[in-house]
Design a protein around this motif. Structure first.
Motif, PDB file in Angstrom:
ATOM      1  N   PHE A 201      -5.783   0.114 -50.222  1.00 59.87           N
ATOM      2  CA  PHE A 201      -6.808   0.842 -50.975  1.00 59.87           C
ATOM      3  C   PHE A 201      -6.597   0.720 -52.486  1.00 59.87           C
ATOM      4  CE2 PHE A 201      -6.222   3.009 -46.905  1.00 59.87           C
ATOM      5  CZ  PHE A 201      -7.506   2.959 -46.413  1.00 59.87           C
ATOM      6  N   ASN A 202      -6.092  -0.447 -52.922  1.00 62.90           N
ATOM      7  CA  ASN A 202      -5.878  -0.734 -54.350  1.00 62.90           C
ATOM      8  C   ASN A 202      -4.966   0.293 -55.020  1.00 62.90           C
ATOM      9  OD1 ASN A 202      -7.501  -3.096 -54.505  1.00 62.90           O
ATOM     10  ND2 ASN A 202      -9.336  -1.833 -54.538  1.00 62.90           N
ATOM     11  N   MET A 203      -4.037   0.848 -54.246  1.00 64.63           N
ATOM     12  CA  MET A 203      -3.106   1.836 -54.783  1.00 64.63           C
ATOM     13  C   MET A 203      -1.778   1.183 -55.125  1.00 64.63           C
ATOM     14  SD  MET A 203      -3.845   5.011 -52.170  1.00 64.63           S
ATOM     15  CE  MET A 203      -2.697   6.106 -53.011  1.00 64.63           C
ATOM     16  N   GLU A 204      -1.150   1.711 -56.177  1.00 67.24           N
ATOM     17  CA  GLU A 204       0.172   1.247 -56.573  1.00 67.24           C
ATOM     18  C   GLU A 204       1.234   1.958 -55.727  1.00 67.24           C
ATOM     19  OE1 GLU A 204       0.904  -1.175 -58.850  1.00 67.24           O
ATOM     20  OE2 GLU A 204      -1.272  -1.480 -58.845  1.00 67.24           O
ATOM     21  N   PRO A 205       2.452   1.390 -55.631  1.00 69.63           N
ATOM     22  CA  PRO A 205       3.505   2.028 -54.828  1.00 69.63           C
ATOM     23  C   PRO A 205       3.764   3.476 -55.224  1.00 69.63           C
ATOM     24  CG  PRO A 205       4.159  -0.196 -55.415  1.00 69.63           C
ATOM     25  CD  PRO A 205       2.875   0.073 -56.140  1.00 69.63           C
ATOM     26  N   LYS A 206       3.772   3.780 -56.524  1.00 70.53           N
ATOM     27  CA  LYS A 206       3.999   5.155 -56.955  1.00 70.53           C
ATOM     28  C   LYS A 206       2.872   6.073 -56.476  1.00 70.53           C
ATOM     29  CE  LYS A 206       6.702   4.013 -61.076  1.00 70.53           C
ATOM     30  NZ  LYS A 206       6.774   4.102 -62.552  1.00 70.53           N
ATOM     31  N   GLU A 207       1.647   5.552 -56.524  1.00 68.83           N
ATOM     32  CA  GLU A 207       0.508   6.343 -56.056  1.00 68.83           C
ATOM     33  C   GLU A 207       0.584   6.565 -54.547  1.00 68.83           C
ATOM     34  OE1 GLU A 207      -2.736   4.762 -59.389  1.00 68.83           O
ATOM     35  OE2 GLU A 207      -2.700   3.903 -57.379  1.00 68.83           O
ATOM     36  N   ILE A 208       1.014   5.516 -53.818  1.00 67.98           N
ATOM     37  CA  ILE A 208       1.164   5.646 -52.367  1.00 67.98           C
ATOM     38  C   ILE A 208       2.239   6.672 -52.042  1.00 67.98           C
ATOM     39  CG2 ILE A 208       1.816   4.425 -50.261  1.00 67.98           C
ATOM     40  CD1 ILE A 208       0.641   1.887 -51.504  1.00 67.98           C
ATOM     41  N   ALA A 209       3.384   6.591 -52.746  1.00 70.60           N
ATOM     42  CA  ALA A 209       4.481   7.535 -52.506  1.00 70.60           C
ATOM     43  C   ALA A 209       4.035   8.966 -52.826  1.00 70.60           C
ATOM     44  CB  ALA A 209       5.691   7.157 -53.352  1.00 70.60           C
ATOM     45  N   LYS A 210       3.304   9.130 -53.925  1.00 68.91           N
ATOM     46  CA  LYS A 210       2.832  10.466 -54.294  1.00 68.91           C
ATOM     47  C   LYS A 210       1.862  11.009 -53.256  1.00 68.91           C
ATOM     48  CE  LYS A 210       0.415  13.009 -57.933  1.00 68.91           C
ATOM     49  NZ  LYS A 210      -0.305  12.906 -59.223  1.00 68.91           N
ATOM     50  N   ALA A 211       0.930  10.153 -52.812  1.00 70.76           N
ATOM     51  CA  ALA A 211      -0.038  10.588 -51.805  1.00 70.76           C
ATOM     52  C   ALA A 211       0.663  10.939 -50.494  1.00 70.76           C
ATOM     53  CB  ALA A 211      -1.075   9.491 -51.563  1.00 70.76           C
ATOM     54  N   PHE A 212       1.686  10.152 -50.142  1.00 70.65           N
ATOM     55  CA  PHE A 212       2.437  10.424 -48.916  1.00 70.65           C
ATOM     56  C   PHE A 212       3.179  11.761 -49.011  1.00 70.65           C
ATOM     57  CE2 PHE A 212       6.416  10.173 -46.501  1.00 70.65           C
ATOM     58  CZ  PHE A 212       5.914   9.973 -45.222  1.00 70.65           C
TER      59      PHE A 212
END
Length: 502
Positions: A201-212
């Motif tokens: 979904f065009n997310m960066e690793p930091k954004e993925i980790a934060k969302a998780f």
């Protein structure tokens, strides 16, 4: 200098894939070049050995060695052979290592250079690398045998320069293949990188980790039970509340939801009510869609007793608000009466009216508003007083101590549930029964005390109170009966503090 962790995910993916392709193809390229050179030397060695053995059987060479002299016929023969088979040189030597032929006429009848020809005179055929008059070369030796005797030898060779030129042709083809492979690898890297980034979904690793982390915290600390299943109905995630309410095995991987609890048929609805172990639950279901494909379901389950408790508390608060509204209206009316009597100078009537007001201070609404700071309890007392007053002959309510507010809604609910259970039995008493209800607060133990004192038809009530199973870990009770008067009280822990402190 840009640090690795500051790069975007797309750039990282492209660099990693391109680096992997470049390293892999580069290593393969170097190995291929090395193997190609070894294969060329091996092939050329076999080729030269066959050439030298074939020449050892030629009549022109045998005749020249028998006569032990060079001739133009021999020179023409060896030159033609060199041209035909792309050889750098064909040298005929006798047993004394004297050349009978050579590409350079000045070197004919001169000693053979290199010193690696000794074994050929023992009858062996072999390939050797040596330094001759033409430089470094790969050369093969074959003995010329006549009547069982070695009469000379044939030396066929190619210089290293000629072999390198031949090898470079293969290296050029390998290099072109390397360039094409890297180009294809870069193209694939770009395609794969964009595909993976799109899947994320065009997310960066930091954004993925934060969302998780946000999702995990939201599910883990939710007051409702949350269960997530995949498209096969297997439980993939359950929060603490779900584990507390339902027997979901933690060690078993992906148990089926239907094997844990039997849910009702939703029939297209997203909400339903079901019963489990004498409790009623409200369940909400939502589909989990990934790229418009069903990936599972999420179930949010709430204990309806909490909803009913909240409704009860809201009802009690509404009763209390209505009480305050009536009290405010009566206060304004009394002010108007006082103002009117003062304006008319009817001081005797004013004295009588004020005396009646002071006596009316004992009214239930006044006492509750002044002494009970908890609106939930005050509202519930007003409602119960109105209902019980219709069932009993006499009902009196006393507040012995100021009741503070509490910041725990569960405390209010426990008190209301306990009072509701008792009041249900009190409504069944006859019209000849009398009830004195009082509230007190133990400041030392921080407990709310509710006292019941009854007269009348109390035998059944006494039996019921004796046999009822109270929540002893939260409610402490005392029961006694003397001279046809029943006394009952219960205590609950009551932490003080305003509810807005939540």
């Amino acid at each position: 200098m840009i640090k690795w962790h500051n790069l975007r995910l797309l750039t990282k993916l492209m660099l990693m894939i391109v680096s992997t392709v470049a390293i892999t193809v580069g290593c393969l390229y170097l190995m291929t070049r090395h193997l190609n050179k070894d294969a060329i030397i091996e092939t050329e060695s076999s080729y030269l050995l066959n050439m030298s053995e074939d020449l050892a059987d030629e009549e022109e060479i045998i005749t020249a060695l028998e006569n032990n002299q060079s001739s133009q016929t021999l020179a023409d023969f060896t030159h033609a052979y060199e041209d035909q088979y792309h050889l750098d040189y064909v040298v005929i030597i006798n047993t004394d290592s004297i050349r009978l032929s050579h590409p350079d006429p000045d070197l004919i009848n001169q000693p053979f250079a290199g010193g690696d020809e000794e074994k050929v005179f023992t009858g062996q055929s072999y390939v050797s690398t040596g330094i001759g008059t033409l430089g470094n070369s790969l050369r093969s030796f074959a003995p010329v045998i006549q009547d069982g005797q070695v009469i000379g030898a044939v030396v066929v060779g190619k210089t290293n320069h000629a072999i390198d030129v031949f090898s470079e042709k293969y290296d050029q083809q390998t290099t072109r293949a390397l360039i094409v492979s890297i180009a294809i690898g870069v193209t694939v890297a770009i395609f794969v990188s964009y595909t993976i980034k799109k899947e994320l979904f065009n997310m960066e690793p930091k954004e993925i980790a934060k969302a998780f982390e946000e999702r995990s915290a939201m599910i883990a600390y939710s007051h409702d039970a949350i269960i997530v299943t995949n498209q096969y109905g297997e439980i993939t995630l359950a929060n603490k509340e779900a584990l507390r309410h339902f027997p979901i095995p933690e060690r078993e991987s992906k148990p089926l939801l239907e094997s844990v609890i039997s849910l009702p048929e939703m029939n297209g609805d997203h909400n339903a009510v079901f019963h489990y172990q004498d409790k009623e639950y409200l369940i909400s279901q939502a589909d989990i869609l990934v790229q418009e494909k069903l990936a599972g379901q999420i179930y949010i389950i709430r204990d309806t007793s909490e909803i009913y408790a909240l409704l009860d508390q809201l009802h009690s608060t509404a009763e209390y608000a209505q009480l305050l509204q009536v009290q405010a209206h009566e206060f304004l009316n009394r002010l108007h009466v006082i103002y009117g009597l003062t304006d008319l100078e009817e001081y005797d009537a004013l004295d009588q009216y004020l005396a009646s007001l002071i006596k009316d201070e004992e009214d239930l609404t006044i006492r509750l508003s002044m002494l009970v700071k908890n609106p939930t309890i005050a509202g519930h007392l007003i409602g119960e007083h109105r209902i019980l007053n219709q069932s009993l002959k006499d009902l009196r309510l006393e507040i012995h101590h100021e009741i503070p507010n509490t910041y725990e809604a569960a405390t209010n609910q426990l008190w209301m549930e306990t009072v509701a259970v008792i009041d249900k039995e009190l409504r069944q008493l006859g019209q000849n029964s009398r009830l004195w209800l009082s509230l007190d607060f133990d400041t030392e133990r921080c407990q709310l005390i509710t006292n019941y004192r009854l007269q009348g038809d109390i035998d059944h009530l006494y039996q019921w109170l004796s046999n009822y199973s109270w929540r002893t870990e939260h409610v402490t009770t005392e029961l006694s009966m003397h001279d046809q008067q029943l006394s009952f009280s219960f205590r609950i822990d009551y932490p003080q503090g305003d509810a807005h402190e939540l």
